[in-house]
Design an enzyme around this catalytic site. Structure first.
Site, PDB file in Angstrom:
ATOM      1  N   ASN A 106       0.360   8.968 -17.048  1.00  0.00           N
ATOM      2  CA  ASN A 106       0.375   9.439 -15.665  1.00  0.00           C
ATOM      3  C   ASN A 106      -0.096   8.286 -14.788  1.00  0.00           C
ATOM      4  OD1 ASN A 106       0.079  10.719 -13.233  1.00  0.00           O
ATOM      5  ND2 ASN A 106      -1.276  12.342 -13.986  1.00  0.00           N
ATOM      6  N   ARG A 141       4.759  11.292 -16.685  1.00  0.00           N
ATOM      7  CA  ARG A 141       4.716  12.247 -15.578  1.00  0.00           C
ATOM      8  C   ARG A 141       5.443  11.622 -14.395  1.00  0.00           C
ATOM      9  NH1 ARG A 141      -0.279  14.556 -11.987  1.00  0.00           N
ATOM     10  NH2 ARG A 141       0.971  16.080 -10.888  1.00  0.00           N
ATOM     11  N   HIS A 197       3.144  19.918  -9.177  1.00  0.00           N
ATOM     12  CA  HIS A 197       2.222  20.468 -10.188  1.00  0.00           C
ATOM     13  C   HIS A 197       2.936  21.498 -11.067  1.00  0.00           C
ATOM     14  CE1 HIS A 197      -1.426  19.671  -7.325  1.00  0.00           C
ATOM     15  NE2 HIS A 197      -1.310  18.670  -8.189  1.00  0.00           N
ATOM     16  N   LEU A 210      -6.435  23.852  -8.336  1.00  0.00           N
ATOM     17  CA  LEU A 210      -7.344  23.217  -7.379  1.00  0.00           C
ATOM     18  C   LEU A 210      -7.984  21.995  -8.021  1.00  0.00           C
ATOM     19  CD1 LEU A 210      -9.126  26.506  -6.156  1.00  0.00           C
ATOM     20  CD2 LEU A 210      -6.994  25.483  -5.296  1.00  0.00           C
ATOM     21  N   GLY A 211      -7.343  20.842  -7.860  1.00  0.00           N
ATOM     22  CA  GLY A 211      -7.924  19.580  -8.329  1.00  0.00           C
ATOM     23  C   GLY A 211      -8.116  18.692  -7.119  1.00  0.00           C
ATOM     24  N   ARG A 216      -5.977  14.893   1.304  1.00  0.00           N
ATOM     25  CA  ARG A 216      -4.772  15.266   2.057  1.00  0.00           C
ATOM     26  C   ARG A 216      -5.051  16.475   2.946  1.00  0.00           C
ATOM     27  NH1 ARG A 216      -1.099  15.748  -3.123  1.00  0.00           N
ATOM     28  NH2 ARG A 216      -2.357  14.199  -4.205  1.00  0.00           N
ATOM     29  N   ASN A 227     -14.197  24.683 -12.565  1.00  0.00           N
ATOM     30  CA  ASN A 227     -15.636  24.389 -12.612  1.00  0.00           C
ATOM     31  C   ASN A 227     -16.470  24.955 -11.486  1.00  0.00           C
ATOM     32  OD1 ASN A 227     -15.718  22.533 -14.960  1.00  0.00           O
ATOM     33  ND2 ASN A 227     -14.298  21.357 -13.697  1.00  0.00           N
ATOM     34  N   GLU A 271      -1.989  19.555 -18.514  1.00  0.00           N
ATOM     35  CA  GLU A 271      -0.693  19.026 -18.101  1.00  0.00           C
ATOM     36  C   GLU A 271      -0.137  18.070 -19.149  1.00  0.00           C
ATOM     37  OE1 GLU A 271      -2.638  18.188 -14.179  1.00  0.00           O
ATOM     38  OE2 GLU A 271      -0.624  18.507 -13.421  1.00  0.00           O
TER      39      GLU A 271
HETATM   40  P1  ADP Z   1      -6.778  15.467 -10.357  1.00  0.00           P
HETATM   41  O1  ADP Z   1      -6.010  16.165  -9.288  1.00  0.00           O
HETATM   42  O2  ADP Z   1      -7.167  14.072 -10.003  1.00  0.00           O
HETATM   43  O3  ADP Z   1      -6.216  15.642 -11.747  1.00  0.00           O
HETATM   44  P2  ADP Z   1      -8.937  17.220 -11.276  1.00  0.00           P
HETATM   45  O4  ADP Z   1      -8.126  18.427 -11.566  1.00  0.00           O
HETATM   46  O5  ADP Z   1      -9.536  16.497 -12.400  1.00  0.00           O
HETATM   47  O6  ADP Z   1      -8.162  16.216 -10.319  1.00  0.00           O
HETATM   48  O7  ADP Z   1     -10.092  17.643 -10.243  1.00  0.00           O
HETATM   49  C1  ADP Z   1     -11.011  16.718  -9.795  1.00  0.00           C
HETATM   50  C2  ADP Z   1     -11.963  17.424  -8.831  1.00  0.00           C
HETATM   51  O8  ADP Z   1     -12.582  18.510  -9.514  1.00  0.00           O
HETATM   52  C3  ADP Z   1     -13.124  16.571  -8.365  1.00  0.00           C
HETATM   53  O9  ADP Z   1     -12.795  15.814  -7.229  1.00  0.00           O
HETATM   54  C4  ADP Z   1     -14.175  17.614  -8.035  1.00  0.00           C
HETATM   55  O10 ADP Z   1     -14.042  18.013  -6.686  1.00  0.00           O
HETATM   56  C5  ADP Z   1     -13.827  18.789  -8.907  1.00  0.00           C
HETATM   57  N1  ADP Z   1     -14.821  19.012  -9.967  1.00  0.00           N
HETATM   58  C6  ADP Z   1     -14.888  18.463 -11.186  1.00  0.00           C
HETATM   59  N2  ADP Z   1     -15.962  18.919 -11.872  1.00  0.00           N
HETATM   60  C7  ADP Z   1     -16.593  19.790 -11.057  1.00  0.00           C
HETATM   61  C8  ADP Z   1     -17.755  20.619 -11.155  1.00  0.00           C
HETATM   62  N3  ADP Z   1     -18.499  20.648 -12.268  1.00  0.00           N
HETATM   63  N4  ADP Z   1     -18.086  21.373 -10.103  1.00  0.00           N
HETATM   64  C9  ADP Z   1     -17.345  21.369  -8.969  1.00  0.00           C
HETATM   65  N5  ADP Z   1     -16.235  20.628  -8.814  1.00  0.00           N
HETATM   66  C10 ADP Z   1     -15.864  19.853  -9.823  1.00  0.00           C
END
Ligand code: ADP
Length: 379
Positions: A8, A73, A162, A191-192, A223, A316, A366
């Site tokens: 990726n 990806r 996604h 939600l990442g 964004r 999380n 993914e």
């Molecule tokens: P990507 O879109 O880069 O793949 P991820 O799905 O790994 O992202 O999500 C990353 C985000 O997840 C971080 O920016 C953070 O906001 C959130 N995150 C990760 N661990 C935790 C946690 N323990 N508590 C709250 N938010 C978290």
């Protein structure tokens, strides 16, 4: 047992995972950051070599790993690419033509394909598209209300992104509940750093929050998500910002970072606890936007059976889950506090027994989804 190397490639990062599709096991995974930056590796080829070094340090030599394929990806397939596709010179040439559709995401992805083919020439390379799952959105959800000729000429429609995650998570949810996939009305919240929502009606995606580009919809790490398109022309005319500057503003300097001063939700919460008003506002805007989409998709689906949270924030952040769903009892959504805050990495339900909608936390994968798509191509 054969494995798939999943790559990726972002503009400054390379994520990799060596996955065994049959067992679902990840043999190794990692990340090379700061590509092209002063303190990082010079380019994507160096990044991939570093990834190989990291794998070797973990005791894995790709030449002995019984590698069935390298899965790439690929963000935007446009109208041309839907199914996972073998990477050829022709595909790469066409992907270069599609770059304007996703100027921030497609170029590094294509570069990753070129570099990986050079370093691993004897194995099949397969491009798996983020847009695939949403390709057959109903016309009412896929179209913008734009001059039809302009939209047709420039391929402007809602593509959605996604897709691997929305498909994987909704299938996992059905399997976990032991219900047929094609009988469930599902809402998935991915939600990442990037974030998107989808509505899946008995196995068929019927709406998603990202559109022509991965900028539409929910508030994200950097964004803006939904914004009045009038803002773009206004900034251009009044603030004399160039198109490139406006793109950068909306993609990299907005969202939680632009409004609240931090991307990471752990940092956002720390700032809120310290009385930071900007972080509090950003959090409230984030949750408000999400609630609007949940309401919209309940209407689109005529009610939902399952609502799943996934990706970094979704998996999380129990506070986000609780705040977003608070007070939705009248819509059949009721979260159980103890289940929601339980410390678990597993797929699990967090709603009360009385909740008409089952709320789940579903770890996304993914890489595994991409690896399985590759195996399907290879037969
Ligand atoms: P990507 O879109 O880069 O793949 P991820 O799905 O790994 O992202 O999500 C990353 C985000 O997840 C971080 O920016 C953070 O906001 C959130 N995150 C990760 N661990 C935790 C946690 N323990 N508590 C709250 N938010 C978290």
């Amino acid at each position: 047992m054969s494995s798939v190397l999943v790559l990726n490639c972002g503009s400054s990062t390379l994520k990799y995972a060596l996955v065994r599709p049959s067992s679902g096991e990840t043999a190794a995974s990692g990340l090379v950051e700061r590509i092209g930056e002063a303190d990082g590796v010079p380019d994507h080829e160096a990044a991939l070599r570093q990834a190989f070094d990291q794998l070797r340090e973990a005791g894995i030599d790709l030449h002995d790993a019984d590698l069935a394929a390298v899965g790439h990806r690929a963000v935007h397939g446009g109208r041309r690419f839907i199914e996972p596709t073998l990477v050829t010179d022709e595909l790469i040439a066409t992907m270069h033509q599609l770059e304007p559709l996703a100027p921030l995401h497609n170029p590094p992805g294509v570069l990753g394909m070129e570099v990986a083919r050079k370093l691993l020439p004897d194995v099949a390379h397969i491009a798996v598209f983020d847009t695939a799952f949403f390709h057959h959105l109903p016309p009412a959800a896929a179209h913008y209300a734009l001059d039809a000729e302009v939209a047709e000429r420039w391929h402007i429609r809602r593509y959605g992104f996604h897709g691997q995650s929305h498909e994987y998570v909704s299938q996992q949810a059905a399997a976990f509940l032991d219900r047929p996939y094609d009988q469930l009305r599902q809402i998935v919240l991915h939600l990442g750093n990037g974030a998107s929502a989808s509505a899946i009606d008995r196995g068929r995606p019927v709406d998603t929050s990202m559109g022509m580009t991965p900028m539409e919809g929910l508030v994200m790490g950097t964004r803006s998500g939904d914004i009045d398109p009038g803002v773009v022309g206004y900034l251009h005319r009044t603030a004399q910002m160039s198109v490139a500057e406006i793109d950068t503003l909306l993609n990299r300097r907005s969202g939680m970072l632009g409004l609240g001063g931090a991307v990471d939700f752990r940092e956002i919460h720390a700032r809120i606890d310290a009385g930071d008003e900007a972080a509090t506002l950003a959090y409230d805007v984030y949750c408000h936007r999400l609630r609007k989409y949940i309401g919209a998709y309940l209407a689109v689906l005529g009610g939902a059976d399952v609502l799943s949270f996934t990706a970094g924030v979704g998996e999380n952040d129990a506070l986000v889950r609780a705040d977003v769903l608070a007070g939705l009892g009248a819509l059949g959504i009721e979260v159980d506090d103890a289940l929601n805050t339980a410390d678990s990495r597993e797929i699990r339900a967090i709603s009360t027994d009385a909740s008409a909608v089952t709320v789940l936390v579903v770890p996304t994968n993914e890489e595994l989804a991409i690896a399985r798509s590759c195996m399907a191509v290879l037969g």
